[in-house]
Design a protein around this motif. Structure first.
Motif, PDB file in Angstrom:
ATOM      1  N   SER A 198       0.855  -1.186   0.000  1.00  0.00           N
ATOM      2  CA  SER A 198       0.000   0.000   0.000  1.00  0.00           C
ATOM      3  C   SER A 198       0.888   1.231   0.000  1.00  0.00           C
ATOM      4  O   SER A 198       1.996   1.216   0.521  1.00  0.00           O
ATOM      5  CB  SER A 198      -0.929  -0.003   1.215  1.00  0.00           C
TER       6      SER A 198
ATOM      7  N   SER B 145       1.380   5.463   0.674  1.00  0.00           N
ATOM      8  CA  SER B 145       0.884   6.647   1.371  1.00  0.00           C
ATOM      9  C   SER B 145       0.595   7.736   0.340  1.00  0.00           C
ATOM     10  O   SER B 145       1.002   7.648  -0.819  1.00  0.00           O
ATOM     11  CB  SER B 145       1.919   7.143   2.382  1.00  0.00           C
TER      12      SER B 145
ATOM     13  N   LYS C   4       1.862  10.695   0.301  1.00  0.00           N
ATOM     14  CA  LYS C   4       3.135  11.301  -0.079  1.00  0.00           C
ATOM     15  C   LYS C   4       3.865  10.436  -1.098  1.00  0.00           C
ATOM     16  O   LYS C   4       4.451  10.949  -2.060  1.00  0.00           O
ATOM     17  CB  LYS C   4       4.015  11.509   1.148  1.00  0.00           C
TER      18      LYS C   4
ATOM     19  N   CYS D 167       9.796   2.573  11.781  1.00  0.00           N
ATOM     20  CA  CYS D 167       9.691   2.570  10.328  1.00  0.00           C
ATOM     21  C   CYS D 167      11.058   2.773   9.687  1.00  0.00           C
ATOM     22  O   CYS D 167      11.413   3.883   9.299  1.00  0.00           O
ATOM     23  CB  CYS D 167       8.725   3.669   9.889  1.00  0.00           C
TER      24      CYS D 167
END
Length: 92
Positions: free
Chosen positions: A43, A45, A47, A83
């Motif tokens: 997936s 984002s 951005k 992350c």
């Protein structure tokens, strides 16, 4: 002096050995990589989609790079616990 035929055979043997070495190295390297190369559940984002649009990249191209690419560890930021950032080099 060696004959021309012996030089050609020696050169071909060296090329085959180098190819086998780099192919084996790539396979061994991929076994220990920390990222998932499965792009089916990928997936993006907002951005990331914006950046992809600016760079004229499609989701399929990104998936191809993730599947076939190699992690560049000297640019990777693994210290971010939640992350981590992995730089992946690939050609599509």
């Amino acid at each position: 002096m060696r004959s021309k035929k012996a030089n050609i055979i020696l050169f071909a043997l060296i090329v085959v050995l180098l190819f086998a070495f780099f192919k084996w190295r790539n396979l061994e390297y991929r076994k220990t990589e920390p990222i998932n190369h499965n792009v089916d559940s990928l997936s993006f984002s907002a951005k990331a989609l914006c950046n992809m649009n600016c760079q004229h990249l499609s989701k399929e191209e990104i998936g191809g790079i993730l599947k076939k690419g190699i992690i560049i560890y000297n640019k990777t930021i693994r210290s971010a616990k939640a992350c981590p950032v992995y730089y992946v080099r690939g050609f599509n």
